[in-house]
Scaffold this motif. Sequence first.
Motif, PDB file in Angstrom:
ATOM      1  N   VAL A 184     -14.367  88.400  -1.791  1.00 13.11           N
ATOM      2  CA  VAL A 184     -15.584  88.548  -2.588  1.00 13.11           C
ATOM      3  C   VAL A 184     -16.481  89.589  -1.920  1.00 13.11           C
ATOM      4  CG1 VAL A 184     -17.576  87.391  -3.592  1.00 13.11           C
ATOM      5  CG2 VAL A 184     -15.425  86.145  -3.302  1.00 13.11           C
ATOM      6  N   ARG A 188     -21.351  90.953  -4.866  1.00 13.62           N
ATOM      7  CA  ARG A 188     -21.208  89.732  -5.668  1.00 13.62           C
ATOM      8  C   ARG A 188     -21.862  88.545  -4.959  1.00 13.62           C
ATOM      9  NH1 ARG A 188     -19.037  88.409 -10.207  1.00 13.62           N
ATOM     10  NH2 ARG A 188     -18.046  86.382 -10.577  1.00 13.62           N
ATOM     11  N   LYS A 275     -17.128  80.509   0.985  1.00 16.58           N
ATOM     12  CA  LYS A 275     -16.043  80.673   0.024  1.00 16.58           C
ATOM     13  C   LYS A 275     -16.070  79.531  -0.985  1.00 16.58           C
ATOM     14  CE  LYS A 275     -11.017  81.283  -0.260  1.00 16.58           C
ATOM     15  NZ  LYS A 275      -9.756  81.343   0.514  1.00 16.58           N
ATOM     16  N   HIS A 278     -13.539  78.199  -6.797  1.00 18.37           N
ATOM     17  CA  HIS A 278     -13.126  78.842  -8.035  1.00 18.37           C
ATOM     18  C   HIS A 278     -12.987  80.349  -7.849  1.00 18.37           C
ATOM     19  CE1 HIS A 278     -14.679  74.960  -9.375  1.00 18.37           C
ATOM     20  NE2 HIS A 278     -13.949  75.109 -10.496  1.00 18.37           N
ATOM     21  N   GLY A 279     -12.529  80.720  -6.672  1.00 15.38           N
ATOM     22  CA  GLY A 279     -12.265  82.128  -6.424  1.00 15.38           C
ATOM     23  C   GLY A 279     -13.504  82.978  -6.214  1.00 15.38           C
ATOM     24  N   GLY A 280     -14.647  82.358  -6.128  1.00 16.87           N
ATOM     25  CA  GLY A 280     -15.883  83.134  -5.974  1.00 16.87           C
ATOM     26  C   GLY A 280     -16.637  82.750  -4.713  1.00 16.87           C
ATOM     27  N   ALA A 316     -18.224  81.956 -10.040  1.00 16.59           N
ATOM     28  CA  ALA A 316     -16.754  81.938 -10.063  1.00 16.59           C
ATOM     29  C   ALA A 316     -16.182  83.321 -10.347  1.00 16.59           C
ATOM     30  CB  ALA A 316     -16.272  80.935 -11.095  1.00 16.59           C
ATOM     31  N   ASP A 317     -14.885  83.449 -10.092  1.00 13.44           N
ATOM     32  CA  ASP A 317     -14.171  84.709 -10.320  1.00 13.44           C
ATOM     33  C   ASP A 317     -13.717  84.771 -11.771  1.00 13.44           C
ATOM     34  OD1 ASP A 317     -12.645  86.962 -10.321  1.00 13.44           O
ATOM     35  OD2 ASP A 317     -11.203  86.277  -8.815  1.00 13.44           O
ATOM     36  N   ARG A 320      -9.961  85.109 -12.634  1.00 14.33           N
ATOM     37  CA  ARG A 320      -9.024  84.008 -12.408  1.00 14.33           C
ATOM     38  C   ARG A 320      -9.423  82.736 -13.154  1.00 14.33           C
ATOM     39  NH1 ARG A 320      -8.858  83.386  -6.083  1.00 14.33           N
ATOM     40  NH2 ARG A 320      -7.459  81.666  -6.717  1.00 14.33           N
TER      41      ARG A 320
END
Length: 389
Positions: A184, A188, A275, A278-280, A316-317, A320
């Motif tokens: 990330v 962001r 971290k 949810h990928g974000g 979140a990302d 993904r």
Amino acid sequence: MNALTACLDLYLVSDKPSDDQPSASEIPDDVWEQFTRDTERDIRASAPKEPSARARMVTERLREQEARGELPPGWRTGPSLEMNGRSARRRKLWAALGVPVAVAVALVALKPSLLPGDPFGTGESRAAAASPLPDETTAPTAPPGASDPETPTLDEPFAGSPALRWADGEAGIVLPGAKAVGAVPKGRVEQALKLTRKLLIAANLDPGTVRGERPEAALSVLDPEQPEILDRFDTALRSPSREHDPLTLFTRFDPDEIRLVGDVIKTRGRMTFGKGSHGGVAVHADYTFVYPVSRADGSTEVTRTIVRRVLDVELADPARYRTTPGRLVVLNYDEEVGNTACDVDDGYLHPQFPSSGDRGPDPAGPTTDPYDRSRSLDEGHSCGTVTRT
């Protein structure tokens, strides 16, 4: 021994040289001659002198003029009067300054804090005692120290509260420096921090939200792809109940009952990130807000309600996960309120005032310090007693 013999004896004793003093024969001639000249000069200078013929003539003429009344009164004491005149003016000046100086001394004696700094070494000055605290960057290890037992007023709504030194409103929500978290990027992470700050401000500091209006700005930060959250708060705002309580995320007072005193809400807390699941990037926020309030009926009595909020959100990302760009996913939220009526589920906080009559049954929950940010929030929402407001 007669007087003549005593004088003679004294002369002979004083004239006799001692063992450690040089005799006249031992003194060099040039030193002895210099001593003799100096002694003769001093004798001539100290001898009384007869007035000169001119001085006698002037003195006689002045005496005759004085006898004939030709000299002004007090002519002999002119210089002395001039000196006394200056002294009198000096005394008048101090007399004129003496009254305000005496008043000032009395005021300082009654209230030393009027002087700047701490000239008497009595401890921390009032200005220093009320100086802002540094930002909270780590979890506190103890509650704030005891404050002076002052009663809050309309002019001093934070008197006697540790929050007096806290930051005002939005200034108390300071973002940590952003940096990349794994994959990330820094930008962001910074976006997630700013969105979290916007949510906290809109939910707890926005004037419309605090006076019971719908918190649209706060709702606009939440991800619509998390519909259960938005539906839950939509129901809570429309029809509040124990199961659907808007106070779990928003700070609201009934405008027909309570009004905010002044336009300052004290804020203190911290924000961290890491971290996400949810990928974000996940953001953890822990903040306490202090609200000085009075009754809306015009009463001058002031009290305070303290709200602490712990919030976990994630940006979140979108590559993904199914998410809306620029919106936050709510992972967890919890709150603790100090000084509000128990078992009232109308969607508003209800501060209790010292002069209140019937306060209902004694709370069954624990006694806590609402300013203590060193402890974690207890599970559940039991109604307890606060040690201070």
